[in-house]
Motif scaffolding. Structure first.
Motif, PDB file in Angstrom:
ATOM      1  N   ALA A  76       2.866   4.526  -4.569  1.00 50.15           N
ATOM      2  CA  ALA A  76       2.361   4.179  -3.669  1.00 50.15           C
ATOM      3  C   ALA A  76       0.652   3.509  -2.303  1.00 50.15           C
ATOM      4  CB  ALA A  76       3.254   2.766  -2.647  1.00 50.15           C
ATOM      5  N   HIS A  77       1.277   4.820  -2.369  1.00 51.46           N
ATOM      6  CA  HIS A  77       0.268   5.721  -1.582  1.00 51.46           C
ATOM      7  C   HIS A  77      -1.143   5.708  -2.228  1.00 51.46           C
ATOM      8  CE1 HIS A  77      -2.355   8.959   0.220  1.00 51.46           C
ATOM      9  NE2 HIS A  77      -1.502   7.990   1.182  1.00 51.46           N
ATOM     10  N   PHE A  83      -7.176   1.420  -4.193  1.00 51.33           N
ATOM     11  CA  PHE A  83      -8.227  -0.068  -4.327  1.00 51.33           C
ATOM     12  C   PHE A  83      -8.903   0.089  -2.978  1.00 51.33           C
ATOM     13  CE2 PHE A  83      -6.908  -3.866  -1.118  1.00 51.33           C
ATOM     14  CZ  PHE A  83      -7.723  -5.113  -2.097  1.00 51.33           C
ATOM     15  N   LEU A  84      -8.157   0.183  -1.654  1.00 54.17           N
ATOM     16  CA  LEU A  84      -9.282  -0.082  -0.284  1.00 54.17           C
ATOM     17  C   LEU A  84     -10.481   1.265  -0.819  1.00 54.17           C
ATOM     18  CD1 LEU A  84      -6.754   0.956   2.649  1.00 54.17           C
ATOM     19  CD2 LEU A  84      -7.528  -1.304   1.843  1.00 54.17           C
ATOM     20  N   CYS A  85     -10.864   2.128  -1.052  1.00 52.83           N
ATOM     21  CA  CYS A  85     -12.126   3.289  -1.148  1.00 52.83           C
ATOM     22  C   CYS A  85     -12.435   2.348  -2.719  1.00 52.83           C
ATOM     23  CB  CYS A  85     -11.620   4.195  -2.136  1.00 52.83           C
ATOM     24  SG  CYS A  85     -10.940   5.770  -1.253  1.00 52.83           S
ATOM     25  N   SER A  86     -11.880   1.976  -3.257  1.00 52.32           N
ATOM     26  CA  SER A  86     -13.325   0.535  -4.191  1.00 52.32           C
ATOM     27  C   SER A  86     -13.478  -0.793  -3.328  1.00 52.32           C
ATOM     28  CB  SER A  86     -12.524  -0.075  -5.316  1.00 52.32           C
ATOM     29  OG  SER A  86     -11.131  -0.395  -5.244  1.00 52.32           O
TER      30      SER A  86
END
Length: 90
Positions: A76-77, A83-86
């Motif tokens: 999950a991490h 997702f956050l980096c993209s």
């Protein structure tokens, strides 16, 4: 036909037409190799942890629920980080 659904259909047709106008992959061919190697190591890591987890459980006297929590939390991490980096283009 509903106005919203007609608008969605037109947008979908426009998107497909734009994709069809692309002549080829816009990035160098080596990028495909780099992406493939990244996927290889990611899935190797996942399978390696899966095979090693029973031995790790025995060595560190962990319960199966704790090791399962660790595996689920690490996956999950990774998903959240990707997702956050993209999303923020980091």
């Amino acid at each position: 036909m509903d106005k919203k659904s007609g608008n969605k259909e037109e947008k979908a047709k426009e998107l497909i037409a734009r994709l069809n106008r692309l002549s080829s992959w816009p990035l160098p061919t080596s990028f495909i190799l780099i992406i493939g190697v990244g996927y290889f190591f990611t899935f190797y890591d996942i399978s390696d942890i899966g095979f090693a987890m029973p031995a790790i459980d025995q060595q560190f006297h962990l319960g199966s629920s704790l090791s399962l929590f660790h595996c689920a939390f690490s996956r999950a991490h990774r998903i959240c980080n990707r997702f956050l980096c993209s999303w923020y283009h980091i």
